[in-house]
Design a protein around this motif. Structure first.
Motif, PDB file in Angstrom:
ATOM      1  N   ALA A  64       0.831  -1.204   0.000  1.00 56.83           N
ATOM      2  CA  ALA A  64       0.000   0.000   0.000  1.00 56.83           C
ATOM      3  C   ALA A  64       0.868   1.258   0.000  1.00 56.83           C
ATOM      4  N   VAL A  76      -5.930   3.746  -1.079  1.00 56.91           N
ATOM      5  CA  VAL A  76      -5.326   2.411  -1.030  1.00 56.91           C
ATOM      6  C   VAL A  76      -5.570   1.838   0.359  1.00 56.91           C
ATOM      7  N   THR A  78      -5.963  -1.974   2.972  1.00 47.95           N
ATOM      8  CA  THR A  78      -5.560  -3.359   3.228  1.00 47.95           C
ATOM      9  C   THR A  78      -6.799  -4.190   3.512  1.00 47.95           C
ATOM     10  N   PHE A 106      -5.042   6.529   2.915  1.00 49.83           N
ATOM     11  CA  PHE A 106      -4.846   5.139   3.324  1.00 49.83           C
ATOM     12  C   PHE A 106      -6.027   4.639   4.145  1.00 49.83           C
TER      13      PHE A 106
END
Length: 332
Positions: A64, A76, A78, A106
Motif C-alpha cells: 500500500a 489504497v 488493506t 490510506f
C-alpha cells in the motif's frame, strides 16, 4: 467518486498464475492499481497472505505504501492486514505513517486470519488467533485514536504508557474482514465497518448486515462488499474464460498448512467456481451493472470491491479499462 454512484474499488490478491513468478505477479498488481486510477476507479484494496501462492503479497501495508507513492488520487487499503500475526501498536504506527504522508488516502482493514503455520513462524501462537483478536483490535484502535499516549495491561499485551509517534490527527477508521458471526458482533459493538467477502451471495450479505445492525453501536456505518467481476462480450464468453482459469488459481489455497498439523478442509473447486459465476457481476457490461445494482438494493451497501484477476494476467488490464468506460458511468 461522484455523488450519484457508489464507491467502486479494486480488490487485488496478487494471485500467481502460470507463466509468472512471484516478482512478475507483484509487478502485475502494481500495474493493475495504476490502471485503476487511470480508469477512474476510486481505490484499491490489497490482500495479505503468507507462505502460499494464492496471493504472493505478504505485507498489504508495505505494498500500500508503494502504491500510494505511485498514485495521486487513488485511495489504497488493506483487505486485510492479519492482526493475529502482528503487534497492534506496530501496525498502528505504520498505518498512521501512511495516512500522514499520503494526505489521508490510506484505509486500514484487518482480519483475524486463520489457524495457519504463520502463527508458529511469527511466534504469536495459536492462542492469539483463537481468543486474542478482541484484545488486539482494541489496542490497535487505542493507538489510532488520536490520543497522545498508548498503554496496555491485558493478558497478552502489557506495557507502560508510551508516546504515539506519529500521532494521527484524528481517530483513524479501521475496517474488519468478517467471516464469522462472532467477528461481525465484535465489529458491530465497536462501530467498525465490515469488509464482506466474495463467497457470500446478496441474501447472505444482507443477513450479515442485519446481524450487525442488531448488535451495533449507535451511528451510521458504511460497509464494503467484495465481488468477482469479469467483463466480456457475452456471458458465455466470460464464464468460459473463468472456468478455464479459476480452478487452478483457487487450488492454490490448498497450500495452507494448519499450525496444529491437521489437514485443512478443501472445497469442491468446480462447485465453488459455479457458485461464484452464479452470484457475481460476470458478462457484458450491462449484466455487470445489473448484478452490482442488485447487490446495492439488497444490502444497502454503497461501496464495492471488485476482484478482477480471475481470468489471469492477459485479461486484467482490459477488464479494468472496461469497468472504467462501460460499468462506472452506468452506476451513477
Amino acid at each position: 467518486m461522484t455523488a450519484g454512484r457508489p464507491r467502486v474499488d479494486l480488490f487485488l490478491l496478487a494471485g500467481q498464475f502460470p507463466g509468472a513468478d512471484h516478482a512478475a505477479t507483484l509487478r502485475h498488481a502494481v500495474d493493475y492499481a495504476i490502471a485503476a486510477e487511470a480508469a477512474g476507479l476510486d481505490g484499491v484494496w490489497l490482500a495479505e497472505h503468507h507462505f502460499i501462492s494464492y496471493g504472493v503479497c505478504p505485507s498489504a501495508v508495505a505494498l500500500a505504501g508503494y502504491l500510494l507513492g505511485r498514485t495521486t488520487r487513488l485511495r489504497v487499503g488493506t483487505a486485510a492486514a492479519i492482526l493475529s500475526n502482528r503487534h497492534p501498536v506496530a501496525l498502528a504506527e505504520e498505518a498512521a505513517l501512511l495516512d500522514a504522508v499520503s494526505g489521508g488516502r490510506f484505509d486500514l482493514g484487518v482480519a483475524r486470519g486463520g489457524p495457519w503455520v504463520d502463527l508458529e513462524v511469527f511466534g504469536t501462537g495459536l492462542d492469539r488467533f483463537a481468543s486474542g483478536f478482541p484484545e488486539s483490535l482494541d489496542l490497535l484502535l487505542d493507538a489510532l485514536s488520536g490520543r497522545e499516549t498508548v498503554a496496555a495491561d491485558g493478558p497478552r499485551f502489557r506495557f507502560r504508557p508510551v508516546p504515539v509517534v506519529p500521532r494521527p490527527v484524528r481517530a483513524m477508521p479501521v475496517w474488519v474482514a468478517a467471516t464469522s458471526p462472532s467477528t461481525v458482533d465484535l465489529a458491530a459493538r465497536r462501530g467498525l465497518p465490515l469488509l464482506l467477502g466474495m463467497h457470500q451471495d446478496d441474501a447472505a450479505k444482507a443477513d450479515t448486515l442485519r446481524r450487525y445492525a442488531e448488535a451495533a453501536a449507535p451511528g451510521a456505518v458504511g460497509h464494503a462488499s467484495a465481488h468477482l467481476v469479469h467483463v466480456a462480450g457475452t456471458a458465455a464468453q466470460a464464464y468460459a474464460e473463468l472456468r478455464a482459469t479459476l480452478p487452478g488459481w483457487l487450488a492454490r489455497t490448498r497450500e495452507y498448512v494448519r499450525v496444529d498439523g491437521s489437514p485443512p478442509a478443501h472445497r469442491d473447486l468446480d462447485a465453488y467456481v459455479e457458485h461464484l459465476l452464479a452470484i457475481h457481476p460476470i458478462g457484458p457490461p450491462e449484466r455487470c451493472v445489473q448484478r452490482l445494482a442488485g447487490t446495492l438494493a439488497a444490502t444497502g451497501v454503497r461501496h464495492v470491491l471488485l476482484v478482477v484477476e480471475g481470468a489471469g494476467p492477459d485479461r486484467v488490464l482490459e477488464v479494468i479499462e472496461r469497468i472504467g468506460a462501460d460499468v462506472l458511468p452506468r452506476l451513477e
